[in-house]
Design a protein around this motif. Structure first.
Motif, PDB file in Angstrom:
ATOM      1  N   ASN A 119     -13.519 -18.651   8.193  1.00  0.00           N
ATOM      2  CA  ASN A 119     -14.104 -19.951   8.548  1.00  0.00           C
ATOM      3  C   ASN A 119     -15.080 -20.435   7.483  1.00  0.00           C
ATOM      4  OD1 ASN A 119     -12.714 -20.275  11.007  1.00  0.00           O
ATOM      5  ND2 ASN A 119     -14.140 -18.875  12.017  1.00  0.00           N
ATOM      6  N   GLU A 120     -15.583 -19.509   6.660  1.00  0.00           N
ATOM      7  CA  GLU A 120     -16.475 -19.876   5.566  1.00  0.00           C
ATOM      8  C   GLU A 120     -15.615 -20.212   4.352  1.00  0.00           C
ATOM      9  OE1 GLU A 120     -19.759 -20.317   5.600  1.00  0.00           O
ATOM     10  OE2 GLU A 120     -19.799 -19.769   7.726  1.00  0.00           O
ATOM     11  N   THR A 121     -15.833 -21.381   3.765  1.00  0.00           N
ATOM     12  CA  THR A 121     -14.973 -21.834   2.668  1.00  0.00           C
ATOM     13  C   THR A 121     -15.782 -22.309   1.471  1.00  0.00           C
ATOM     14  OG1 THR A 121     -14.851 -24.076   3.560  1.00  0.00           O
ATOM     15  CG2 THR A 121     -13.125 -22.515   4.241  1.00  0.00           C
ATOM     16  N   LEU A 122     -15.115 -22.355   0.342  1.00  0.00           N
ATOM     17  CA  LEU A 122     -15.670 -22.871  -0.904  1.00  0.00           C
ATOM     18  C   LEU A 122     -14.652 -23.875  -1.449  1.00  0.00           C
ATOM     19  CD1 LEU A 122     -17.911 -22.611  -3.093  1.00  0.00           C
ATOM     20  CD2 LEU A 122     -16.500 -20.829  -4.142  1.00  0.00           C
ATOM     21  N   SER A 123     -15.054 -25.136  -1.527  1.00  0.00           N
ATOM     22  CA  SER A 123     -14.098 -26.168  -1.951  1.00  0.00           C
ATOM     23  C   SER A 123     -13.919 -26.169  -3.467  1.00  0.00           C
ATOM     24  CB  SER A 123     -14.560 -27.547  -1.473  1.00  0.00           C
ATOM     25  OG  SER A 123     -15.789 -27.885  -2.072  1.00  0.00           O
ATOM     26  N   TYR A 124     -12.741 -26.576  -3.900  1.00  0.00           N
ATOM     27  CA  TYR A 124     -12.410 -26.653  -5.325  1.00  0.00           C
ATOM     28  C   TYR A 124     -11.353 -27.726  -5.529  1.00  0.00           C
ATOM     29  CZ  TYR A 124      -7.960 -24.321  -4.417  1.00  0.00           C
ATOM     30  OH  TYR A 124      -6.702 -24.023  -3.955  1.00  0.00           O
ATOM     31  N   THR A 125     -11.181 -28.119  -6.784  1.00  0.00           N
ATOM     32  CA  THR A 125     -10.100 -29.037  -7.153  1.00  0.00           C
ATOM     33  C   THR A 125      -9.356 -28.446  -8.353  1.00  0.00           C
ATOM     34  OG1 THR A 125     -11.549 -30.311  -8.605  1.00  0.00           O
ATOM     35  CG2 THR A 125     -11.255 -31.138  -6.345  1.00  0.00           C
ATOM     36  N   LEU A 126      -8.094 -28.800  -8.455  1.00  0.00           N
ATOM     37  CA  LEU A 126      -7.259 -28.417  -9.596  1.00  0.00           C
ATOM     38  C   LEU A 126      -7.111 -29.625 -10.512  1.00  0.00           C
ATOM     39  CD1 LEU A 126      -4.337 -26.465  -7.889  1.00  0.00           C
ATOM     40  CD2 LEU A 126      -6.185 -25.510  -9.268  1.00  0.00           C
ATOM     41  N   SER A 127      -7.111 -29.382 -11.801  1.00  0.00           N
ATOM     42  CA  SER A 127      -6.872 -30.477 -12.747  1.00  0.00           C
ATOM     43  C   SER A 127      -6.037 -29.945 -13.910  1.00  0.00           C
ATOM     44  CB  SER A 127      -8.195 -31.055 -13.252  1.00  0.00           C
ATOM     45  OG  SER A 127      -8.943 -30.066 -13.908  1.00  0.00           O
ATOM     46  N   GLY A 128      -5.572 -30.847 -14.706  1.00  0.00           N
ATOM     47  CA  GLY A 128      -4.719 -30.479 -15.842  1.00  0.00           C
ATOM     48  C   GLY A 128      -3.265 -30.767 -15.520  1.00  0.00           C
ATOM     49  N   ASP A 129      -2.383 -29.858 -15.934  1.00  0.00           N
ATOM     50  CA  ASP A 129      -0.937 -30.050 -15.757  1.00  0.00           C
ATOM     51  C   ASP A 129      -0.485 -29.585 -14.375  1.00  0.00           C
ATOM     52  OD1 ASP A 129      -0.382 -31.130 -18.356  1.00  0.00           O
ATOM     53  OD2 ASP A 129      -0.673 -29.122 -19.180  1.00  0.00           O
ATOM     54  N   THR A 130      -0.977 -30.255 -13.338  1.00  0.00           N
ATOM     55  CA  THR A 130      -0.587 -29.897 -11.966  1.00  0.00           C
ATOM     56  C   THR A 130       0.727 -30.551 -11.565  1.00  0.00           C
ATOM     57  OG1 THR A 130      -1.899 -31.704 -11.053  1.00  0.00           O
ATOM     58  CG2 THR A 130      -2.977 -29.548 -11.235  1.00  0.00           C
ATOM     59  N   ALA A 131       1.168 -31.538 -12.345  1.00  0.00           N
ATOM     60  CA  ALA A 131       2.459 -32.194 -12.109  1.00  0.00           C
ATOM     61  C   ALA A 131       3.084 -32.457 -13.478  1.00  0.00           C
ATOM     62  CB  ALA A 131       2.284 -33.480 -11.323  1.00  0.00           C
ATOM     63  N   PHE A 132       3.655 -31.429 -14.078  1.00  0.00           N
ATOM     64  CA  PHE A 132       4.221 -31.513 -15.425  1.00  0.00           C
ATOM     65  C   PHE A 132       5.701 -31.864 -15.358  1.00  0.00           C
ATOM     66  CE2 PHE A 132       6.656 -29.307 -18.745  1.00  0.00           C
ATOM     67  CZ  PHE A 132       6.143 -29.919 -19.876  1.00  0.00           C
ATOM     68  N   GLU A 133       6.124 -32.802 -16.214  1.00  0.00           N
ATOM     69  CA  GLU A 133       7.548 -33.112 -16.379  1.00  0.00           C
ATOM     70  C   GLU A 133       7.844 -33.152 -17.873  1.00  0.00           C
ATOM     71  OE1 GLU A 133      10.861 -36.575 -15.509  1.00  0.00           O
ATOM     72  OE2 GLU A 133       9.170 -36.388 -14.153  1.00  0.00           O
TER      73      GLU A 133
ATOM     74  N   LYS B  45      -6.963 -26.093 -14.670  1.00  0.00           N
ATOM     75  CA  LYS B  45      -8.387 -25.845 -14.519  1.00  0.00           C
ATOM     76  C   LYS B  45      -8.766 -25.891 -13.039  1.00  0.00           C
ATOM     77  CE  LYS B  45     -10.662 -27.554 -17.966  1.00  0.00           C
ATOM     78  NZ  LYS B  45     -11.379 -28.383 -18.915  1.00  0.00           N
ATOM     79  N   VAL B  46      -9.640 -24.959 -12.638  1.00  0.00           N
ATOM     80  CA  VAL B  46     -10.202 -24.959 -11.285  1.00  0.00           C
ATOM     81  C   VAL B  46     -11.653 -25.405 -11.411  1.00  0.00           C
ATOM     82  CG1 VAL B  46     -10.833 -23.556  -9.293  1.00  0.00           C
ATOM     83  CG2 VAL B  46      -8.702 -23.086 -10.500  1.00  0.00           C
ATOM     84  N   THR B  47     -12.006 -26.426 -10.637  1.00  0.00           N
ATOM     85  CA  THR B  47     -13.378 -26.936 -10.656  1.00  0.00           C
ATOM     86  C   THR B  47     -14.000 -26.739  -9.277  1.00  0.00           C
ATOM     87  OG1 THR B  47     -12.755 -28.604 -12.290  1.00  0.00           O
ATOM     88  CG2 THR B  47     -14.819 -28.968 -11.090  1.00  0.00           C
ATOM     89  N   VAL B  48     -15.132 -26.034  -9.268  1.00  0.00           N
ATOM     90  CA  VAL B  48     -15.910 -25.842  -8.041  1.00  0.00           C
ATOM     91  C   VAL B  48     -17.213 -26.613  -8.252  1.00  0.00           C
ATOM     92  CG1 VAL B  48     -17.030 -24.193  -6.507  1.00  0.00           C
ATOM     93  CG2 VAL B  48     -14.918 -23.552  -7.685  1.00  0.00           C
TER      94      VAL B  48
END
Length: 164
Positions: free
Chosen positions: A108-122, A137-140
Motif C-alpha cells: 500500500n506504500e508507493t513511490l511514484s515515478y515516470t518513464l521518459s526517453g524511447d518508451t515508444a520507439f519505431e 530514464k526513470v524519474t522520481v
C-alpha cells in the motif's frame, strides 16, 4: 549366265553408290556473345533452413536496475535494438510500467515515478545495423522521495516488441 548376273550386280552396286545425298542448309545464328542470367537472394539462410529464417531482430533490455535513494533521474542502460526485416516491416518497441513502485514490506506504500526517453520507439527502416542505443530514464520527483518511507520499492517494466 554368271557373267550376266555379275554385271547386273555390279551395275546395281554402282547405282547405289552414285545416289547423291542432299543435306539441309545449316542454320547459323549470329550473336553478340552476350547472355543473361538471373541471380536472386532467398529469405532462407541455407538450403535446409525454414523459409524467412533470415528475418530477425534483437532487442536488449536493461537488467534489474538499482535506483539510489533520493536520485531523481536514473538511466536504464543497455537498451538496444537491431533488426534485419523484410521490405515494409519496421521494428516497434513500447515500454510501460505502472508509474508507482511498491514498498516490499507493505504494497500500500508507493513511490511514484515516470518513464521518459524511447518508451515508444519505431524504426525508420527494416534494417537497424549496427545496433542502436535507445534511451530510457526513470524519474522520481523530489516530492515523492521526501514523502516516502525508507525501504526497498519495486515495479516491473513491460517491454513489447513487434515487427510489423
Amino acid at each position: 549366265m554368271k557373267k550376266l548376273i555379275s554385271i547386273a550386280l555390279a551395275a546395281a552396286m554402282l547405282a547405289a553408290v552414285s545416289v547423291p545425298s542432299f543435306a539441309a542448309n545449316p542454320i547459323t545464328k549470329e550473336t553478340d556473345n552476350t547472355g543473361t542470367a538471373i541471380v536472386k537472394t532467398s529469405t532462407k539462410t541455407g538450403p535446409d533452413s525454414p523459409e524467412d529464417d533470415a528475418v530477425k531482430y534483437t532487442v536488449t533490455i536493461p537488467a534489474d536496475t538499482t535506483i539510489y535513494w533520493g536520485t531523481e533521474e536514473t538511466d536504464l542502460t543497455g537498451f538496444t535494438a537491431e533488426s534485419h526485416l523484410k521490405y515494409g516491416q519496421k521494428l516497434k518497441i513500447t515500454v510501460a510500467g505502472t508509474g508507482s513502485m511498491k514498498l516490499a514490506e507493505d504494497s500500500n506504500e508507493t513511490l511514484s515515478y515516470t518513464l521518459s526517453g524511447d518508451t515508444a520507439f519505431e524504426a525508420s527502416s527494416p534494417v537497424i545495423n549496427p545496433a542502436k542505443d535507445l534511451a530510457l530514464k526513470v524519474t522520481v520527483p523530489a516530492d515523492a522521495w521526501n514523502n516516502a518511507i525508507v525501504g526497498e520499492y519495486s515495479d516491473t517494466l513491460t517491454f513489447t516488441v513487434n515487427a510489423d
